[in-house]
Design an enzyme around this catalytic site. Structure first.
Site, PDB file in Angstrom:
ATOM      1  N   HIS A  72      37.656  33.381  44.802  1.00 60.13           N
ATOM      2  CA  HIS A  72      37.335  33.348  43.381  1.00 60.13           C
ATOM      3  C   HIS A  72      38.486  33.959  42.595  1.00 60.13           C
ATOM      4  O   HIS A  72      38.960  35.048  42.918  1.00 60.13           O
ATOM      5  CB  HIS A  72      36.049  34.142  43.097  1.00 60.13           C
ATOM      6  CG  HIS A  72      34.809  33.413  43.502  1.00 60.13           C
ATOM      7  ND1 HIS A  72      33.542  33.807  43.101  1.00 60.13           N
ATOM      8  CD2 HIS A  72      34.621  32.297  44.262  1.00 60.13           C
ATOM      9  CE1 HIS A  72      32.649  32.978  43.601  1.00 60.13           C
ATOM     10  NE2 HIS A  72      33.279  32.063  44.309  1.00 60.13           N
ATOM     11  N   TYR A 201      27.796  37.355  35.357  1.00 60.91           N
ATOM     12  CA  TYR A 201      27.181  38.642  35.014  1.00 60.91           C
ATOM     13  C   TYR A 201      26.583  38.506  33.621  1.00 60.91           C
ATOM     14  O   TYR A 201      27.303  38.223  32.661  1.00 60.91           O
ATOM     15  CB  TYR A 201      28.219  39.765  35.012  1.00 60.91           C
ATOM     16  CG  TYR A 201      28.731  40.141  36.381  1.00 60.91           C
ATOM     17  CD1 TYR A 201      28.198  41.219  37.082  1.00 60.91           C
ATOM     18  CD2 TYR A 201      29.775  39.424  36.972  1.00 60.91           C
ATOM     19  CE1 TYR A 201      28.675  41.572  38.330  1.00 60.91           C
ATOM     20  CE2 TYR A 201      30.259  39.771  38.230  1.00 60.91           C
ATOM     21  CZ  TYR A 201      29.697  40.848  38.899  1.00 60.91           C
ATOM     22  OH  TYR A 201      30.161  41.193  40.144  1.00 60.91           O
ATOM     23  N   PRO A 293      25.670  48.544  42.466  1.00 58.12           N
ATOM     24  CA  PRO A 293      26.256  47.300  42.962  1.00 58.12           C
ATOM     25  C   PRO A 293      26.991  46.494  41.891  1.00 58.12           C
ATOM     26  O   PRO A 293      27.700  45.548  42.229  1.00 58.12           O
ATOM     27  CB  PRO A 293      25.047  46.523  43.494  1.00 58.12           C
ATOM     28  CG  PRO A 293      23.876  47.091  42.763  1.00 58.12           C
ATOM     29  CD  PRO A 293      24.194  48.527  42.520  1.00 58.12           C
ATOM     30  N   LYS A 297      31.634  47.363  44.472  1.00 55.70           N
ATOM     31  CA  LYS A 297      32.614  48.311  44.996  1.00 55.70           C
ATOM     32  C   LYS A 297      32.207  48.978  46.305  1.00 55.70           C
ATOM     33  O   LYS A 297      33.034  49.606  46.965  1.00 55.70           O
ATOM     34  CB  LYS A 297      32.884  49.404  43.948  1.00 55.70           C
ATOM     35  CG  LYS A 297      33.552  48.904  42.683  1.00 55.70           C
ATOM     36  CD  LYS A 297      34.886  48.268  42.995  1.00 55.70           C
ATOM     37  CE  LYS A 297      35.504  47.592  41.795  1.00 55.70           C
ATOM     38  NZ  LYS A 297      36.656  46.761  42.150  1.00 55.70           N
ATOM     39  N   TYR A 385      38.186  45.166  38.687  1.00 57.13           N
ATOM     40  CA  TYR A 385      37.309  44.290  39.469  1.00 57.13           C
ATOM     41  C   TYR A 385      37.982  43.845  40.763  1.00 57.13           C
ATOM     42  O   TYR A 385      37.347  43.841  41.826  1.00 57.13           O
ATOM     43  CB  TYR A 385      36.907  43.076  38.633  1.00 57.13           C
ATOM     44  CG  TYR A 385      35.766  42.277  39.227  1.00 57.13           C
ATOM     45  CD1 TYR A 385      34.441  42.597  38.963  1.00 57.13           C
ATOM     46  CD2 TYR A 385      36.022  41.185  40.066  1.00 57.13           C
ATOM     47  CE1 TYR A 385      33.400  41.862  39.512  1.00 57.13           C
ATOM     48  CE2 TYR A 385      34.972  40.446  40.622  1.00 57.13           C
ATOM     49  CZ  TYR A 385      33.677  40.800  40.335  1.00 57.13           C
ATOM     50  OH  TYR A 385      32.648  40.072  40.888  1.00 57.13           O
TER      51      TYR A 385
END
Length: 394
Positions: A72, A201, A293, A297, A385
């Protein structure tokens, strides 16, 4: 029995540490209180940072991952009914993440350890660690009604939040930091195609949602729910209906529903233990820290701990230098706190809090609007991220 390192815990942290030590010629025995099937049955994260990919490659267990994992280069933020893509690769000089489930990472590590004929003792009861404040530590356990003791040079506590290793440290020698969030994540795993090629998200007035995946045919979805909710309260139809309510029109149209093959509610917490070394005992992974979550990480931090710890133990066992183990805790904690901060911030930004009111929702939407329209803001999200470099800040 005698070995150089006893690793307590056969989850991904313990197995990865064992594999890295084996590659360097350091003997290690792994103890696990559960069965292999139980360990593989744990449904966990599935987004791997580049640092984690590199460590798995170093361990020689990346072949299936590279074949089946989904690369991704971005993800979507959904708020006010619209989606906005964060271009991870474009904002970070080509970095990426890979979607490959923790269960699959664990399976690959188990297979590699078995193929090498290395010792893993499953269903070990009453595991206890001894004399870790000396140069002659040991670990005892019971199996089939018989007590065994393993002498060693070092003990690696990779046995999770509820494990024996951290609990064995005297309270005066340890400091714990914790924040418990007033909600949980209701997760559903289903054999359905993902709603989108990348993760979504979602910040919604009804609460947070996450559209994730494990493969092109298996999806993982999450809903923010009150801590008082029980899994039994949520039928599959109720879950899919609420998920639709938190998505944008295009995602609702593309959502393929089906029977859940796993459903659970996980509480959220931020937790850190300081220090992470106590004489010849070292904590790694969930034994030392927990992150919400949001941002994925947990496994990635554990892999970094293991990278630092394996280097330190190899240096101590092979080169007879203690420089690495002396700096292990400090190096880990610097990275851990950065990841804890990002996970806390991302969680605070994306979730509906009981006391925030309508103004809180407006504040979140304004910050999200800034992040997607500011290159600097988007880059900050992207850099954190995909994972900061191992030597960041050193």
């Amino acid at each position: 029995m005698r070995t150089q390192v006893v690793i307590v815990g056969a989850g991904p942290s313990g197995l990865l540490l064992g594999q890295l030590l084996h590659k360097a010629g350091v003997d290690a025995v792994i103890l696990e209180r559960q069965s292999p099937d139980y360990v593989l049955g744990r449904i966990r994260a599935g987004v791997l940072e580049q640092v984690t990919l590199d460590v798995l490659a170093q361990a020689g267990v990346d072949q299936r991952m590279n074949k089946e994992g989904l690369v991704h280069t971005g993800f979507d933020l959904l708020f006010k009914g619209e989606r906005h893509r964060i271009d991870l690769s474009g904002l970070t000089g080509g970095q990426k993440v890979m979607v490959y489930g923790q269960t699959e990472v664990t399976r690959d590590l188990m297979d590699a350890r078995q193929a090498a004929g290395l010792t893993t003792i499953y269903e070990a009861d009453d595991v206890q660690i001894h004399d870790f404040d000396s140069d002659h530590p040991s670990v005892s356990y019971s199996k089939n009604g018989k007590t065994q003791t393993i002498s060693c040079d070092f003990i690696a506590g990779c046995d999770g939040f509820h494990g024996v290793c951290r609990a064995s440290v005297p309270r005066k020698s340890i400091q714990e930091f914790e924040k418990v969030y007033p909600f949980g994540w209701l997760g559903v795993l289903s054999d359905t195609p993902p709603v989108h090629e990348e993760l979504i998200y979602a910040n919604s007035p009804r609460g947070f949602a996450l559209c994730s995946q494990r493969s092109l045919t298996r999806s993982r979805y999450y809903l923010q729910v009150p801590l008082t909710d029980k899994v039994e309260q949520w039928s599959d139809d109720a879950f899919w209906g609420e998920l639709r309510n938190r998505l944008d029109p295009e995602a609702r149209e593309n959502l393929v529903t089906g029977t859940s093959i796993e459903k659970s509610i996980a509480p959220l917490r931020s937790f850190v233990t300081e220090p992470m070394r106590f004489g010849t005992l070292f904590l790694a992974g969930d034994a030392a820290h927990i992150v919400p979550p949001t941002g994925a990480k947990g496994l990635n931090l554990a892999a970094t701990d293991v990278k630092y710890l394996s280097d330190a133990l190899i240096e101590a066992c092979v080169e007879k230098s203690h420089a690495g183990i002396d700096h292990y805790s400090t190096r880990c904690l610097a990275r851990i706190w950065r990841a804890e901060r990002f996970s806390w911030w991302f969680t605070s930004l994306m979730h509906r809090f009981p006391d925030q009111g309508e103004i809180g929702q407006k504040f979140q939407e304004a910050e999200l609007d800034y992040l997607i329209h500011s290159e600097a803001g988007s880059r900050t999200v992207a850099e954190n991220y995909v994972g900061l470099p191992l030597n960041f800040g050193e």
